[in-house]
Design a protein around this motif. Sequence first.
Motif, PDB file in Angstrom:
ATOM      1  N   GLU A 301       0.831  -1.212   0.000  1.00 27.02           N
ATOM      2  CA  GLU A 301       0.000   0.000   0.000  1.00 27.02           C
ATOM      3  C   GLU A 301       0.860   1.255   0.000  1.00 27.02           C
ATOM      4  O   GLU A 301       0.601   2.205  -0.747  1.00 27.02           O
ATOM      5  N   GLU A 302       1.900   1.259   0.832  1.00 30.53           N
ATOM      6  CA  GLU A 302       2.784   2.426   0.915  1.00 30.53           C
ATOM      7  C   GLU A 302       3.536   2.648  -0.389  1.00 30.53           C
ATOM      8  O   GLU A 302       3.853   3.780  -0.759  1.00 30.53           O
ATOM      9  N   LEU A 303       3.842   1.563  -1.082  1.00 30.84           N
ATOM     10  CA  LEU A 303       4.572   1.669  -2.342  1.00 30.84           C
ATOM     11  C   LEU A 303       3.666   2.057  -3.507  1.00 30.84           C
ATOM     12  O   LEU A 303       4.160   2.318  -4.607  1.00 30.84           O
ATOM     13  N   GLY A 304       2.367   2.087  -3.281  1.00 30.97           N
ATOM     14  CA  GLY A 304       1.440   2.439  -4.351  1.00 30.97           C
ATOM     15  C   GLY A 304       0.916   1.239  -5.113  1.00 30.97           C
ATOM     16  O   GLY A 304       0.355   1.389  -6.202  1.00 30.97           O
ATOM     17  N   ILE A 305       1.097   0.038  -4.541  1.00 35.41           N
ATOM     18  CA  ILE A 305       0.612  -1.183  -5.195  1.00 35.41           C
ATOM     19  C   ILE A 305      -0.652  -1.633  -4.470  1.00 35.41           C
ATOM     20  O   ILE A 305      -0.590  -2.244  -3.400  1.00 35.41           O
ATOM     21  N   LEU A 456       8.449   5.029 -11.240  1.00 45.76           N
ATOM     22  CA  LEU A 456       8.215   5.780 -10.007  1.00 45.76           C
ATOM     23  C   LEU A 456       7.792   7.200 -10.329  1.00 45.76           C
ATOM     24  O   LEU A 456       8.389   7.862 -11.185  1.00 45.76           O
ATOM     25  N   VAL A 457       6.755   7.673  -9.640  1.00 44.16           N
ATOM     26  CA  VAL A 457       6.333   9.062  -9.752  1.00 44.16           C
ATOM     27  C   VAL A 457       6.376   9.703  -8.374  1.00 44.16           C
ATOM     28  O   VAL A 457       6.279   9.018  -7.352  1.00 44.16           O
ATOM     29  N   ARG A 458       6.518  11.008  -8.351  1.00 45.51           N
ATOM     30  CA  ARG A 458       6.509  11.721  -7.077  1.00 45.51           C
ATOM     31  C   ARG A 458       5.104  11.750  -6.492  1.00 45.51           C
ATOM     32  O   ARG A 458       4.126  11.951  -7.208  1.00 45.51           O
ATOM     33  N   ARG A 459       5.027  11.561  -5.197  1.00 44.78           N
ATOM     34  CA  ARG A 459       3.751  11.554  -4.491  1.00 44.78           C
ATOM     35  C   ARG A 459       3.456  12.965  -3.988  1.00 44.78           C
ATOM     36  O   ARG A 459       4.326  13.628  -3.402  1.00 44.78           O
ATOM     37  N   LEU A 460       2.258  13.447  -4.217  1.00 48.31           N
ATOM     38  CA  LEU A 460       1.873  14.776  -3.744  1.00 48.31           C
ATOM     39  C   LEU A 460       1.926  14.845  -2.219  1.00 48.31           C
ATOM     40  O   LEU A 460       1.574  13.885  -1.532  1.00 48.31           O
ATOM     41  N   GLY A 507       7.984  12.036  -1.118  1.00 43.61           N
ATOM     42  CA  GLY A 507       8.113  10.612  -1.379  1.00 43.61           C
ATOM     43  C   GLY A 507       7.706  10.239  -2.796  1.00 43.61           C
ATOM     44  O   GLY A 507       7.302  11.086  -3.601  1.00 43.61           O
ATOM     45  N   ARG A 508       7.863   8.947  -3.094  1.00 39.16           N
ATOM     46  CA  ARG A 508       7.507   8.436  -4.423  1.00 39.16           C
ATOM     47  C   ARG A 508       6.655   7.172  -4.282  1.00 39.16           C
ATOM     48  O   ARG A 508       6.615   6.566  -3.221  1.00 39.16           O
TER      49      ARG A 508
END
Length: 571
Positions: A301-305, A456-460, A507-508
């Motif tokens: 979840e933290e990694l965006g998956i 990888l993209v930057r997280r707002l 973060g990303r």
Amino acid sequence: MLSAKSQETSWDERIETALVRQGKLDNTDLERVRRLRHGSDQRFAAIVTKLGLVSERDMAAALSAEFGVASVSESEFPDKPLLLGKVSSRFLKSVQALPLEETDDRLLVAVADPFNRYLVDSLRLITGKQIERAIAEPSAIENAIERLYESGKSEPRMAEGDPAAANDDSIETDVERLKDLASEAPVIRWVNRLVGQAVDSRASDIHVERFEGRVSLRLRIDGILEPVDPPPPQLFAAIVSRLKIMANLNIAERRLPQDGRFQISVRGKAIDLRVSTIPTIHGEGVVLRILDRDSVSFDFEELGIFGKTGQRLEEILARPHGMFLVTGPTGSGKTTSLYAALSRVMSPERKICTVEDPVEYQFDGINQVQIKPAIGLTFSNVLRSFLRQDPDIILVGEIRDAETAKIAVHAALTGHLVLSTLHTNDAASGITRLLDMGIEDFLLSSTLSGMASQRLVRRLCMTCRVERPVLPELIEQLNLTRFLPAERLRLYGPKGCERCGGSGFHGRMSLMEVLVVSDSIRTLILKHSEAREIHRQATAEGMRSMYEDGLRKALVGLTTIEEVLRVTKSD
């Protein structure tokens, strides 16, 4: 009455207790400092900060709070030197003191050690005044002394007028001199401060480069290189030598690239750094990769998956055997995703072996092997040995050649779950790449469970992100109504605040596509179909492309459309 030595011991014990209580120092580091202090005349605070276990700022704050002595920052230092003609810069440096304010009967002095009686007695004798102390960071005091009392000549051995300073070539050809310079306090302090600044800035890499007439220093923060104040050009060779010494590299070798690693303590926390040097026409370029285990999350979840993509990945990992590969360019987070996958499948009932180059993060309960090609310890050789170790799960850091690929396929065929990475642009291309490497189609179709590709993209920054209007032209161009009705569409952008350092990003996260190998995909593998056809079939079976995954994350405010378009292309 306590003797002077007993009183110093009592003060040091109070500082020890305060730092442990504040969580700045653990018991292991405390014992290490005590051993080093045995037979030494150095004070506890000096040893702790020299080792990098506690920052100078934290030490000054602890001294101030524990003993009720005021503290001062560098911004409160005077613009002009005091006591000129009465004290020398050498004396002030030796006692780590800086006169701040003078009246008819008192002298306020910034000190690193508020209990240095020699300092107080000497200044009282020199001035005939009452001495008042305020605590400041040692490096700030030394910098101010150099600025105020030495006319800016902060490095006597490198100052203007020193032939070595005027001729960088003469410095770089004198290895012994470089060793001496690299061992001097200003260079050591500069390197320690650089690493501390990088860790505080959440940087993943430090780039130190030399160009004609200047030095470039940049930190990669959330995937973007940002320039910071560089060191003086005359110190460049000494700084590079210091980094090479710490990484156990050959400082005399400047014609060939070198790689190494070292560990340093920042704010009481151990940080691993990978060092890579390359020879350039103006001097060696150095890149330091910061490996901070505590700053990396191995949670999907933290990694965006998450969502449908996460479910497909979980489906693949639930299989007892087979091969799963993550593809993408260098720096796209492939290894981190594999570590997260390992964390997902780890259990006491399973034996896990990894072969990596290098071992970036250490896991308890996993057998991790660092390859060493110079002695024949290669990916393929280690992988062969793993098969005799009866593992359940094998992680191969990267499939670089046909031999490693064939052994990995054989391991998956014999009942192991094999995880690895591959350099291709998307998931479907990974299949054609393995076929091009000579893997038989019937073996690949039998063993491959799935492929993933990511960027990888930057997280707002969630603290300061701002909502932006969604223009009709953008809705039409990106076909955003396939996700939500036009009236419900929302997009967000960066603003900048203290938490994110003014960038608007913090973060990303991953944009990922997960291709599950189905019967129809196996048929295409046996036909040696093109990547485009495999991708089309996977999409028809429910695979979300990285581009689509990115758009969905932009619409829920996790990133921006610009970030998604920066790293992906539309279908």
